[in-house]
Design a protein around this motif. Sequence first.
Motif, mmCIF file in Angstrom:
data_model
loop_
_atom_site.group_PDB
_atom_site.id
_atom_site.type_symbol
_atom_site.label_atom_id
_atom_site.label_comp_id
_atom_site.label_asym_id
_atom_site.label_seq_id
_atom_site.Cartn_x
_atom_site.Cartn_y
_atom_site.Cartn_z
ATOM 1 N N GLY A 245 0.789 -1.230 0.000
ATOM 2 C CA GLY A 245 0.000 0.000 0.000
ATOM 3 C C GLY A 245 0.821 1.279 0.000
ATOM 4 O O GLY A 245 0.278 2.370 -0.135
ATOM 5 N N ILE A 246 2.125 1.159 0.171
ATOM 6 C CA ILE A 246 2.918 2.383 0.302
ATOM 7 C C ILE A 246 4.376 2.138 -0.078
ATOM 8 O O ILE A 246 4.918 1.059 0.151
ATOM 9 C CB ILE A 246 2.850 2.915 1.774
ATOM 10 N N ILE A 247 4.963 3.161 -0.707
ATOM 11 C CA ILE A 247 6.420 3.252 -0.756
ATOM 12 C C ILE A 247 6.695 4.461 0.113
ATOM 13 O O ILE A 247 6.259 5.576 -0.192
ATOM 14 C CB ILE A 247 6.946 3.452 -2.197
ATOM 15 N N GLY A 248 7.332 4.215 1.256
ATOM 16 C CA GLY A 248 7.486 5.270 2.259
ATOM 17 C C GLY A 248 8.137 6.520 1.679
ATOM 18 O O GLY A 248 9.028 6.443 0.832
ATOM 19 N N HIS A 249 7.648 7.675 2.145
ATOM 20 C CA HIS A 249 8.225 8.964 1.732
ATOM 21 C C HIS A 249 9.729 8.936 2.040
ATOM 22 O O HIS A 249 10.116 8.672 3.182
ATOM 23 C CB HIS A 249 7.523 10.070 2.519
ATOM 24 N N PRO A 250 10.591 9.195 1.040
ATOM 25 C CA PRO A 250 12.045 9.043 1.260
ATOM 26 C C PRO A 250 12.571 9.904 2.402
ATOM 27 O O PRO A 250 13.414 9.452 3.187
ATOM 28 C CB PRO A 250 12.657 9.482 -0.075
ATOM 29 N N GLY A 251 12.066 11.126 2.506
ATOM 30 C CA GLY A 251 12.529 12.024 3.567
ATOM 31 C C GLY A 251 12.122 11.526 4.949
ATOM 32 O O GLY A 251 12.895 11.592 5.907
ATOM 33 N N VAL A 252 10.909 11.028 5.050
ATOM 34 C CA VAL A 252 10.416 10.514 6.344
ATOM 35 C C VAL A 252 11.197 9.268 6.736
ATOM 36 O O VAL A 252 11.610 9.105 7.885
ATOM 37 C CB VAL A 252 8.895 10.212 6.263
ATOM 38 N N LYS A 253 11.412 8.390 5.753
ATOM 39 C CA LYS A 253 12.177 7.161 6.013
ATOM 40 C C LYS A 253 13.585 7.514 6.508
ATOM 41 O O LYS A 253 14.068 6.956 7.489
ATOM 42 C CB LYS A 253 12.254 6.336 4.720
ATOM 43 N N LYS A 254 14.208 8.491 5.826
ATOM 44 C CA LYS A 254 15.567 8.905 6.199
ATOM 45 C C LYS A 254 15.571 9.496 7.612
ATOM 46 O O LYS A 254 16.465 9.214 8.421
ATOM 47 C CB LYS A 254 16.067 9.939 5.185
ATOM 48 N N MET A 255 14.549 10.286 7.921
ATOM 49 C CA MET A 255 14.460 10.890 9.255
ATOM 50 C C MET A 255 14.338 9.811 10.328
ATOM 51 O O MET A 255 14.982 9.882 11.381
ATOM 52 C CB MET A 255 13.238 11.820 9.310
ATOM 53 N N LEU A 256 13.544 8.789 10.067
ATOM 54 C CA LEU A 256 13.378 7.698 11.036
ATOM 55 C C LEU A 256 14.709 6.966 11.237
ATOM 56 O O LEU A 256 15.116 6.681 12.367
ATOM 57 C CB LEU A 256 12.297 6.717 10.564
ATOM 58 N N VAL A 257 15.390 6.680 10.130
ATOM 59 C CA VAL A 257 16.668 5.958 10.209
ATOM 60 C C VAL A 257 17.714 6.789 10.954
ATOM 61 O O VAL A 257 18.395 6.294 11.864
ATOM 62 C CB VAL A 257 17.179 5.593 8.792
#
Length: 330
Positions: A245-257
């Motif tokens: 259902g999703i390809i995570g927003h790249p910026g949000v994914k990077k922020m989480l990592v």
Amino acid sequence: MKELIKKLVETHGPSGSEESIQAVIRQEIKGFVDEVRVDALGNLIAIKKGRGGKKVMLAAHMDEIGLMVTHIDDKGFLRFAQIGGVSPFILLGQRVVFANGIVGVIGSEKIDDIKDLRMEKLFIDIGAIDRPSAEAKVKVGDSAGYWRPLDDLGNRLVAKSMDDRIGCGTLIEAARRLKNTDHEVYFVFTVQEEVGTRGARTAAFGLSPDLGIAVDVTRTGDTPKSITMEVALGKGAAIKVKDSGIIGHPGVKKMLVETARQAGIPYQMEVLEQGGTDAGPIQLTREGIPAGVISIPTRYIHSPSEMVDLGDVEAAVNLLVKVLESELAF
Ligand code: CO
Ligand code: ZN
């Protein structure tokens, strides 16, 4: 946190019948937020007011998979429709419970070949002797969920509806620990996720947040001859890259990592080939909302014995709190 998790998983709440679990969550979170309200679909929205920061929607679904009574026969046996992803192989021999506490056993017609085990061969036996005595306890349209208490295996917990009460527990615990944030945080306990992420869709539209983060379970690839998947129990919170259902927003994914890395919180990257979460509809709301997912690795999803590791849950809570205390640069 074990006490809280036990309370959450042992409460009844198939999709569309979230009243009991909604009441439990309201009780657990109300002292730690500024406002609690319920929207038209039944989503419970707990709000921590901000100080000029961003508007963040956190989503964990409070509904669970289950069964709905479609017909009661003359002998008092109940036929049912499924609510969400229920398998006849897992149902056989299980006990289920209705909102009023009535317990039933899943029985089956005579089956000669295991391949013939289909949902329509199964029924619920609530111990009634005929149709009137069954109807005195349960009506057509009533819903049942699995009936199973939580088992504490030490650092690992087993229960029904870890999907997604463990996500609800993560949000509640984060609300309790969150002290310093300028952001307006909406802890949304959504309805009807298991039948198509319906609650999250309307909640996201109504709130129109700057950022959406769903917390839900994900599968693992760490049991004998399992699916091929990197995620394993006990290796930390999973940060989703992709699901159906999703390809995570790249910026949000990077922020989480980055947040996990800097805080020394154990994490793993998740690519889930089948399945989705509330982040899907959140991301596609209005003109699009940046969204990501923190997942709790879980074995035996959609069975009455879903297993999580407490270290992973702790990591997810810590990550969520750290992110909410950050500037939210994505
Ligand atoms: Co599910
Ligand atoms: Zn779920």
